[in-house]
Design a protein around this motif. Sequence first.
Motif, short mmCIF file in Angstrom:
data_model
loop_
_atom_site.label_atom_id
_atom_site.label_comp_id
_atom_site.label_asym_id
_atom_site.label_seq_id
_atom_site.Cartn_x
_atom_site.Cartn_y
_atom_site.Cartn_z
N ARG A 1 33.72 21.46 -8.76
CA ARG A 1 33.88 20.25 -9.55
C ARG A 1 35.25 19.60 -9.29
NH1 ARG A 1 30.68 18.70 -14.10
NH2 ARG A 1 31.38 16.61 -14.68
N THR A 2 36.26 20.43 -9.07
CA THR A 2 37.62 19.91 -8.90
C THR A 2 38.00 19.77 -7.42
OG1 THR A 2 38.52 22.15 -9.06
CG2 THR A 2 38.39 20.88 -11.09
N ARG A 3 37.05 19.98 -6.52
CA ARG A 3 37.28 19.85 -5.07
C ARG A 3 38.47 20.69 -4.60
NH1 ARG A 3 35.89 14.79 -6.91
NH2 ARG A 3 33.97 13.92 -6.02
N ALA A 4 38.48 21.93 -5.03
CA ALA A 4 39.55 22.83 -4.65
C ALA A 4 39.02 23.91 -3.72
CB ALA A 4 40.16 23.47 -5.90
N ALA A 5 39.91 24.44 -2.89
CA ALA A 5 39.55 25.61 -2.09
C ALA A 5 39.37 26.79 -3.04
CB ALA A 5 40.64 25.90 -1.08
N PHE A 6 38.34 27.59 -2.78
CA PHE A 6 38.03 28.72 -3.67
C PHE A 6 38.21 30.02 -2.92
CE2 PHE A 6 36.19 30.62 -7.38
CZ PHE A 6 35.50 31.73 -6.92
N ILE A 7 39.06 30.90 -3.46
CA ILE A 7 39.27 32.22 -2.87
C ILE A 7 38.85 33.26 -3.90
CG2 ILE A 7 40.94 33.83 -1.93
CD1 ILE A 7 42.64 31.46 -1.08
N ASP A 8 37.87 34.07 -3.52
CA ASP A 8 37.35 35.12 -4.39
C ASP A 8 38.06 36.42 -4.03
OD1 ASP A 8 35.88 36.77 -6.00
OD2 ASP A 8 33.93 36.02 -5.37
N PHE A 9 38.77 36.99 -5.00
CA PHE A 9 39.67 38.11 -4.75
C PHE A 9 39.32 39.23 -5.69
CE2 PHE A 9 44.09 39.87 -4.47
CZ PHE A 9 44.21 39.86 -3.09
N SER A 10 39.20 40.45 -5.18
CA SER A 10 38.83 41.58 -6.01
C SER A 10 40.03 42.48 -6.26
CB SER A 10 37.72 42.41 -5.36
OG SER A 10 37.50 43.60 -6.10
N GLN B 1 48.15 31.52 2.53
CA GLN B 1 47.09 30.55 2.78
C GLN B 1 47.12 29.45 1.72
OE1 GLN B 1 44.76 30.23 5.33
NE2 GLN B 1 44.36 28.28 4.29
N ALA B 2 47.32 29.84 0.46
CA ALA B 2 47.38 28.86 -0.63
C ALA B 2 48.57 27.92 -0.45
CB ALA B 2 47.47 29.58 -1.97
N GLU B 3 49.71 28.45 0.03
CA GLU B 3 50.88 27.62 0.28
C GLU B 3 50.59 26.58 1.36
OE1 GLU B 3 54.69 27.50 -0.54
OE2 GLU B 3 53.30 27.55 -2.23
N ARG B 4 49.89 27.01 2.42
CA ARG B 4 49.53 26.06 3.48
C ARG B 4 48.62 24.97 2.93
NH1 ARG B 4 49.49 30.88 6.63
NH2 ARG B 4 47.24 31.15 6.32
N ASN B 5 47.65 25.39 2.08
CA ASN B 5 46.75 24.41 1.47
C ASN B 5 47.54 23.39 0.64
OD1 ASN B 5 44.63 25.81 2.58
ND2 ASN B 5 44.01 26.81 0.68
N ARG B 6 48.53 23.89 -0.09
CA ARG B 6 49.31 23.00 -0.97
C ARG B 6 50.07 21.96 -0.15
NH1 ARG B 6 54.41 22.65 -3.20
NH2 ARG B 6 55.15 24.45 -2.02
N ARG B 7 50.63 22.40 0.99
CA ARG B 7 51.40 21.48 1.83
C ARG B 7 50.52 20.37 2.40
NH1 ARG B 7 54.37 26.24 3.29
NH2 ARG B 7 53.07 26.60 5.12
N PHE B 8 49.23 20.69 2.54
CA PHE B 8 48.29 19.67 3.02
C PHE B 8 47.61 18.93 1.88
CE2 PHE B 8 48.51 22.39 6.83
CZ PHE B 8 48.81 21.42 7.78
N GLY B 9 48.10 19.16 0.67
CA GLY B 9 47.59 18.42 -0.49
C GLY B 9 46.30 18.96 -1.06
N GLU B 10 45.93 20.19 -0.71
CA GLU B 10 44.68 20.76 -1.21
C GLU B 10 44.98 21.81 -2.29
OE1 GLU B 10 40.52 22.71 0.48
OE2 GLU B 10 42.33 22.86 1.68
N LYS B 11 44.28 21.69 -3.38
CA LYS B 11 44.44 22.64 -4.48
C LYS B 11 43.66 23.92 -4.15
CE LYS B 11 43.92 21.00 -8.64
NZ LYS B 11 43.27 20.49 -9.87
N THR B 12 44.21 25.07 -4.55
CA THR B 12 43.56 26.35 -4.32
C THR B 12 43.30 27.03 -5.64
OG1 THR B 12 44.61 26.66 -2.16
CG2 THR B 12 43.73 28.63 -3.25
N ILE B 13 42.05 27.39 -5.89
CA ILE B 13 41.70 28.20 -7.05
C ILE B 13 41.50 29.64 -6.57
CG2 ILE B 13 39.91 28.70 -8.76
CD1 ILE B 13 39.59 25.75 -9.20
N LEU B 14 42.33 30.51 -7.10
CA LEU B 14 42.22 31.93 -6.76
C LEU B 14 41.53 32.64 -7.91
CD1 LEU B 14 42.94 34.37 -4.95
CD2 LEU B 14 45.06 34.57 -6.26
N PHE B 15 40.35 33.14 -7.63
CA PHE B 15 39.60 33.88 -8.66
C PHE B 15 39.81 35.37 -8.45
CE2 PHE B 15 35.73 36.12 -10.05
CZ PHE B 15 35.81 35.82 -11.41
#
Length: 455
Positions: free
Chosen positions: A72-81, A96-110
């Motif tokens: 819904r929020t158009r974010a990258a999704f990382i599923d982490f156990s 990886q999340a830092e790289r996404n942020r520099r390119f303006g992409e939000k990362t949701i880490l679950f």
Amino acid sequence: MEQQSMFESPASLPLAARLRPRTLEEFAGQKHLLGEGKVLRRIIESDNVGSMIFWGPPGVGKTTLARIIANRTRAAFIDFSAVTSGIKEIRQVMEQAERNRRFGEKTILFVDEIHRFNKAQQDAFLPYVERGSIVLIGATTENPSFEVNGALLSRCKVFVLQALKSEELVQLLRHALADERGFGGQNVRISDELIAAIANFANGDARAALSTLEMAVLNGEMSENGIDVTRETVEQCTSKKSLLYDKTGEEHYNLISALHKSMRNSDPDAAVYWLARMLEAGEDPLYVARRVTRFAAEDVGLADPRALELCVSAYQACHFIGMPECTVHLAEAVIYLSMAPKSNAAYVAYERAKKDALGMLAEPVPLALRNAPTRLMKELDYGKGYKYAHDFGEKLTDMQCLPDSLAGKSYYRPTQEGVEARIAARLEEIKAWKRAQAKEGSAAGKEPPGGGAEH
């Protein structure tokens, strides 16, 4: 991160995975959070998602909800156990999340089962959460107040997800039978009674409900016209002959009534039997623990104040341990309550007071009992005449605490059972003292003396 095999087809996935909701509209349950206008729905729809923790039992949709939020929020999704990952994996994901942020992409880490991370592992997330590199969504079946360290918890909003209701599970099972991703088009014939039984058996767990349905359908009787799911098939798939006990119907209420009345009649053998009937039929032990806790106050009350403590402990044990180990904790509570002295005086006192409270909702609080934090309130005589009991030798005053229209009313009338006999004697001493004070004041022809600072 979650990876999927290129050879894996949707049809080979378990039913619960195939039917994973894709939108909030498809999501089952959690109306207190996701209903129209509710807080979590507003956060998601406004794309104002911050770090959060989902706390709830298994199978209520914690992972699914995180995925929906990511879509819904158009974010990258990382599923982490938390079970299979350590500090090294956390750092890789954060990079990886830092790289996404520099390119303006939000990362949701679950992070599933976040309570399994130790303090050092949880601390590793902190700088990235603070910088906004990630939106952390943690899932846990344990109380996060105890299992998530304070620094991380203070940066997350906790949402409590509830076990699904039977009617919500029934709706979910019907959807599985009709949806093309499930058994739609296969003409599965299963009675409403069996659908309800599977829903009840799942104990609020959507994954368990869908898995049971899938097993029953795959083991159903196939014919040219479709698949028939019988009572015997469902019983075999659950290994419970007593599955068809209806936890929302008449038998449910008959059994809990039998348990209550056996305890009230001080019959531990009958009480344990009815307890076993309920638990072995698949009843939620937490439901039984709640009813037993109510009984402790309603039927034992102050005749044995420890009864309530023991029942609350039994509830906590059921929550920590679950079935089948928690049966002994409930048996201990039920036997204790059966043998305890009985008093319903507290229950009757409340019912008497409730009747007056409902009929006299506008009765003003006596001025002496009102708080006076401001000068204006003091000028209006708030708190005037208040007597602080600790300033008096007997730790008693003759101050009237009921409204004038209810002065002299008696709601609590203790019995002579157990500890309550001592309470009854003490209450009579207090009342006798107050009668004597009133008599002295009347004889002197003046108001009883005030005194004491406001507390």
